[in-house]
Design a protein around this motif. Structure first.
Motif, mmCIF file in Angstrom:
data_model
loop_
_atom_site.group_PDB
_atom_site.id
_atom_site.type_symbol
_atom_site.label_atom_id
_atom_site.label_comp_id
_atom_site.label_asym_id
_atom_site.label_seq_id
_atom_site.Cartn_x
_atom_site.Cartn_y
_atom_site.Cartn_z
ATOM 1 N N ASP A 1 -3.434 10.291 6.697
ATOM 2 C CA ASP A 1 -3.195 9.670 5.397
ATOM 3 C C ASP A 1 -2.798 8.220 5.628
ATOM 4 N N THR B 1 2.227 12.177 6.909
ATOM 5 C CA THR B 1 1.884 13.578 7.153
ATOM 6 C C THR B 1 1.202 13.790 8.497
ATOM 7 N N HIS C 1 6.453 6.114 -2.026
ATOM 8 C CA HIS C 1 5.774 6.965 -3.000
ATOM 9 C C HIS C 1 4.319 6.547 -3.077
ATOM 10 N N HIS D 1 -0.054 8.186 -4.100
ATOM 11 C CA HIS D 1 -1.009 9.273 -4.252
ATOM 12 C C HIS D 1 -1.691 9.532 -2.910
ATOM 13 N N MET D 2 -2.067 10.775 -2.681
ATOM 14 C CA MET D 2 -2.792 11.104 -1.463
ATOM 15 C C MET D 2 -4.150 10.401 -1.485
ATOM 16 N N LEU E 1 2.785 11.876 -2.604
ATOM 17 C CA LEU E 1 3.726 11.931 -1.481
ATOM 18 C C LEU E 1 4.975 11.172 -1.891
ATOM 19 N N ARG E 2 6.141 11.764 -1.616
ATOM 20 C CA ARG E 2 7.429 11.126 -1.894
ATOM 21 C C ARG E 2 8.304 11.243 -0.654
ATOM 22 N N ARG E 3 8.901 10.127 -0.270
ATOM 23 C CA ARG E 3 9.765 10.122 0.915
ATOM 24 C C ARG E 3 11.003 9.271 0.629
ATOM 25 N N TRP F 1 4.893 16.371 0.060
ATOM 26 C CA TRP F 1 3.521 15.972 -0.201
ATOM 27 C C TRP F 1 2.656 17.197 -0.509
ATOM 28 N N ASN F 2 1.533 16.940 -1.164
ATOM 29 C CA ASN F 2 0.523 17.973 -1.394
ATOM 30 C C ASN F 2 -0.407 18.018 -0.192
ATOM 31 N N SER F 3 -0.596 19.208 0.346
ATOM 32 C CA SER F 3 -1.395 19.359 1.558
ATOM 33 C C SER F 3 -2.870 19.070 1.286
ATOM 34 N N THR G 1 1.761 22.741 -0.980
ATOM 35 C CA THR G 1 2.761 21.679 -0.829
ATOM 36 C C THR G 1 3.547 21.870 0.455
#
Length: 740
Positions: free
Chosen positions: A65, A70, A187, A189-190, A197-199, A227-229, A263
Motif C-alpha cells: 500500500d 500494512t 489516514h 483510503h486504500m 486506513l487509520r493510524r 485497515w481494511n484487508s 479488517t
C-alpha cells in the motif's frame, strides 16, 4: 584528507553520509548496510522500516500500500521476514511466536535515526532466536539539547494525510536529562480495493547522561492501527482480473468476500530502558529491560451450516440464528490475540590492553492468547456485534469458536565472546559462543484437540568466529563463520486449528525441528570519496522452514502453515557503491546474485516430490537498485530504481512470479533558515511507483506444487495454487515541515 561540512536542516539531514544516506561507514567483520537521516528524511513520511531498507543489497521488499502501513513482507538471501531478527533500540520487537514484525507500529519515520541491516550474519549478543536470514536493527534519533520541536504536515492522493508533531524538552536544568514526545495521525483510503486506513502513534524518548560515559534511557511507543484487508490473488486470478481482483464493494446475502468483513487492527506498546555504566578499570556494564505488548482483533467471514456446524470435533447443534438463508448462516469471524513479551539483556565487558572480553545473559518471558468467535450478519451485510460482545452462543452456553489458543515461552541465553586487536590495531580477531535455551508450551482448548497441550524444549550452541584486517586506514578485508537457529514459528506448529465447517482439524502440528544454519562470508570494503563494499557468501541450512499462509476453504480467514523443506544451500555475491557528495550529487548502486537450491526431495504423505536441486522459493537470482541524490542546501531530491528478477512460488518450480522494476522520486526545497518562529521550513514531494506499474510484489503463500505429479513411489500428488501480494499503486504525497 576530505572534509564534508554538510548542511543544517530541521529533520536531521546533514548530507554527509555516502550514497545520499544509503551507505554508512562500516567496520564490523560481516556484510552490513546502514541508512541514516540523510536518506530517511527524504522518503515518504509514512514509510515503514522494511520499505526504508528496500534498496539495500539482497532485500526484496513486498510493497502492498502507498502508506507503508500494512506491508511488512520481505526476503533476504531467500529467507522471509519471519527468518529475520528485528531489533528496536536493542529489544526484540517481532511477535515472539510467529515472528511477524509489524514494523509500522514501532516508530514514526520522522523519529528514526538509523536502520542497520546485517544480511545473513546475526550479532552474537542479539536477543533473538530466529536470525537464520539476518538481522535488522532500528534506532530512534537522540533528543536535542535545545528546547524546540518539529512539525510535518502531509497530504496526497487516495485522501492520504499525516500530521506529525514533536516537542523536545532540551536539557532540563542541570539534571543531565533531555527527551522528546511526539504524536502522529495518519489516514487515507486504500489504494487497492475499498476501505480506509487509520493510524495513531506516539513516540517518546528520554535519556540521562552523567560522568564520563554513563547513560540511562527510556524509549516508549504506542500505536493504534486499523485497515481494511486486500485480497491475495492466485496467478490465474491475477492474469484475469489484475488489480481489480479484490473483496467486493457491495454485499449480497451469503457473500463472504464483502470488504467490510475483512479488517485488521495492530495495536502495540513498546517500552525499552537501556542502561550503560562505566565501572572503571576497563569494566563496563550494559542492561536493557524491555516490554512489548501487541493486541488486536482481525476479521474474516464464513458461511456456517445452521444445523451441521462443529465446535471442535463435536457437533455444534442448531445455531438458532436469524437471517438464515438456504440453511446457511453468514457470519463474521472475529479473531482476537494478546501477546506480551518482556525480558532483560545484560552484558559485562572488560577491556584490558588490546583485548576485550564480554559475557552476557538474556532472559525472556512471553505469552500469547488467541481465540475467535462468530457474529451473525443480517441480509444487508450489517454486523451488530462488531466489538464481539454478543457472539453466537451454542445450546450448551458456550461461545462458538474455531480455536482457543494459549502459548507460554521462556528463553534463557548465555554468551561469551573475546575480541583481540593486533598489529597496531590493524588485525581484529573475534570468537564467541551463545548457548540458547527455549522452552515453549501451547494448549488448544477446543473439544477433540489432539494434543490438547504440547511442550517443546530447544537448546542450541551457536559459535561464531570473525576476523578483519585494515590494509590501509580506508581499506579492509574480513571473514566470518557464523551459526544461527530458528525455533519453529506459529502456534500451528504445536497444536491444531479448527473451523466450524469441518469435523476435523484444518491444520495439523508437525514434528518440526529447529532450523539451523552455518554460514561463511568473505568481503572487502573501502571508504573515502567513493565507497565500495563487496562480499561472497555461503549458507547451509538444515530443516529449512518455509511459512506460508492461505485461506481456509470456503472462508476469507487466513491460516499459517509451516513446511519443512529439509536442507538448502545458499550461495551468492553482493556489492554496494556510493559516493560522497560531489558537486552536490551522491550516486548509489547495490546488487546481489543469489543461487539458493533445495538439497532434498519434499515429503508429501508417504511419498516424495522430486525437489532436490530445484531453486528455492522466494529467492530471486538478481536484485539491484540504483539511486541518485542531489542536495545543495536549498534544492534537494533523489531518484531510486529497484529491480527484482522472477522468483519461484513452488518447491517444484512449476510456477513463478514475474520480475519487476519500480521507481520512486523525491523533490524538495528548503526555504529561508528562519521564518518567524519556523526554523528551516521545507517543502517535499514524494512519488512512489512513478510509472504506475501493475505488478505482483511478492509471494504470500507458497505451495509444494502447482500442478499434479507422480511421486517417487508412484503416488499422484495434487497441486495447489500459490497466492501473491499485489504491489502498491502510484502515490504522490506533498509535505510541509519545519523546526519550531
Amino acid at each position: 584528507m576530505t572534509v564534508h561540512a554538510g548542511i543544517t536542516s530541521a529533520n536531521g539531514v546533514t548530507n554527509t553520509t555516502p550514497g545520499g544516506g544509503m551507505m554508512g561507514v562500516q567496520r564490523v567483520p560481516r556484510s552490513q548496510s546502514t541508512v541514516t537521516r540523510d536518506y530517511l528524511a527524504k522518503q515518504s513520511p509514512t514509510a515503514n522500516i522494511n520499505e526504508l531498507i528496500s534498496a539495500m543489497p539482497g532485500v526484496a521488499y513486498q510493497s502492498q500500500d502507498i502508506m507503508g502501513a500494512t506491508g511488512d513482507a520481505l526476503s533476504m538471501r531467500g529467507m522471509n521476514e519471519s527468518e529475520v531478527g528485528y531489533l528496536f533500540e536493542g529489544a526484540p520487537v517481532a511477535d515472539a511466536f510467529n515472528y511477524e514484525p509489524f514494523t509500522s507500529t514501532y516508530v514514526d519515520n520522522e523519529n528514526i535515526g538509523s536502520i542497520t541491516v546485517a544480511q545473513g550474519s546475526p550479532d552474537l549478543t542479539a536477543p533473538l532466536y530466529n536470525t537464520v536470514g539476518g538481522q535488522i536493527s532500528a534506532k530512534m534519533i537522540d533528543p536535542s539539547h535545545k528546547m524546540g520541536g518539529y512539525l510535518d504536515l502531509m497530504g496526497g492522493n487516495y485522501s492520504v494525510n499525516k500530521e506529525f508533531v514533536r516537542f523536545d524538552t532540551g536539557d532540563i536544568g542541570h539534571s543531565g536529562i533531555r527527551g522528546f514526545l511526539s504524536f502522529s495521525n495518519t489516514h487515507g483510503h486504500m489504494d487497492r480495493g475499498f476501505g480506509v486506513l487509520r493510524r495513531y502513534h506516539t513516540d517518546a524518548k528520554f535519556v540521562k547522561e552523567w560522568g564520563k560515559s554513563n547513560s540511562f534511557g527510556v524509549v516508549f511507543s504506542y500505536t493504534r492501527l486499523f485497515w481494511n484487508s486486500v485480497r491475495r490473488p492466485s496467478m490465474a486470478q491475477w492474469k484475469e482480473y489484475g488489480r481489480s481482483f479484490n473483496f467486493n464493494e457491495e454485499y449480497t446475502p451469503g457473500d463472504t468476500a464483502y470488504y467490510k468483513f475483512q479488517t485488521k487492527n495492530r495495536n502495540g506498546i513498546t517500552i525499552v530502558a537501556p542502561l550503560h555504566l562505566d565501572l572503571g578499570s576497563g569494566l563496563s556494564f550494559n542492561a536493557t529491560p524491555y516490554f512489548v505488548l501487541q493486541y488486536s482483533p482481525a476479521t474474516g467471514a464464513s458461511n456456517l451450516s445452521a444445523d451441521g456446524s462443529y465446535y471442535g470435533t463435536e457437533p455444534a447443534g442448531p445455531l438458532n440464528q436469524p437471517y438464515t438463508v438456504n440453511g446457511k448462516v453468514t457470519a463474521m469471524g472475529i479473531g482476537y490475540y494478546n501477546a506480551k513479551n518482556s525480558g532483560l539483556t545484560t552484558s559485562l565487558d572488560w577491556k584490558r590492553g588490546n583485548n576485550t572480553l564480554s559475557f552476557g545473559y538474556w532472559y525472556s518471558y512471553a505469552t500469547h492468547w488467541e481465540e475467535n468467535s462468530y457474529s451473525t450478519v443480517d441480509l444487508n451485510g450489517n454486523v451488530a456485534n462488531m466489538d464481539g460482545k454478543y457472539p453466537i452462543i451454542l445450546q450448551n452456553g458456550k461461545v462458538l469458536r474455531g480455536y482457543n489458543l494459549n502459548l507460554l515461552q521462556q528463553t534463557n541465553a548465555l554468551f561469551l565472546s573475546d575480541r583481540l586487536n593486533l598489529l597496531k590495531n590493524r588485525l581484529h580477531l573475534e570468537a564467541g559462543i551463545k548457548a540458547a535455551m527455549v522452552s515453549r508450551q501451547a494448549t488448544e482448548d477446543m473439544p477433540g484437540a489432539d494434543p490438547y497441550k504440547s511442550v517443546r524444549n530447544y537448546f542450541e550452541p551457536l559459535p561464531q568466529v570473525a576476523a578483519s584486517f585494515d590494509i590501509t586506514q580506508r581499506d579492509q578485508v574480513y571473514f566470518n563463520a557464523t551459526t544461527a537457529f530458528r525455533v519453529p514459528g506459529s502456534s500451528e506448529t504445536q497444536v491444531q486449528d479448527f473451523d466450524p465447517s469441518s469435523s476435523t482439524a484444518v491444520s495439523q502440528p508437525g514434528s518440526l525441528k529447529p532450523e539451523y544454519t552455518i554460514g561463511e562470508e568473505i568481503g572487502f570494503r573501502h571508504h573515502g570519496l567513493y565507497n565500495v563494499s563487496a562480499s561472497l557468501f555461503n549458507l547451509n541450512l538444515t530443516n529449512h522452514q518455509v511459512t506460508s499462509s492461505g485461506y481456509i476453504a470456503g472462508t476469507t480467514t487466513l491460516i499459517d502453515q509451516t513446511m519443512n523443506v529439509g536442507g538448502e544451500t545458499v550461495r551468492g555475491a553482493q556489492v554496494e557503491f556510493g559516493l560522497q557528495p560531489w558537486h552536490h550529487f551522491s550516486p548509489y548502486v547495490s546488487g546481489q546474485y543469489l543461487d539458493a537450491r533445495i538439497d532434498n526431495n519434499y515429503q508429501v504423505g508417504n511419498d516424495y516430490l522430486r525437489t532436490k536441486g530445484k531453486t528455492a522459493v522466494q529467492s530471486p537470482h538478481f536484485t539491484a537498485s540504483l539511486g541518485l541524490s542531489y542536495d545543495d542546501g536549498r534544492f534537494f531530491g533523489n531518484f531510486q530504481l529497484r529491480y527484482l528478477s522472477s522468483q519461484y512460488a513452488t518447491f517444484m518450480n512449476d510456477e513463478k512470479m514475474p520480475g519487476y522494476v519500480v521507481a520512486n522520486t523525491t523533490l524538495g526545497y528548503r526555504l529561508a533558515p528562519k521564518f518567524g518562529i519556523f526554523k528551516h521550513p521545507q517543502i517535499q514531494l514524494n512519488m512512489q511507483n512513478m510509472g504506475g506499474n501493475n505488478y505482483l510484489s511478492g509471494i504470500a503463500g507458497v505451495t509444494a506444487n502447482a500442478r499434479s505429479y507422480k511421486g517417487i513411489y508412484g503416488t499422484t500428488i495434487s497441486g495447489s495454487s500459490p497466492n501473491y501480494n499485489v504491489g502498491s499503486n502510484f502515490g504522490i504525497m506533498a509535505s510541509i515541515s519545519t523546526g519550531l
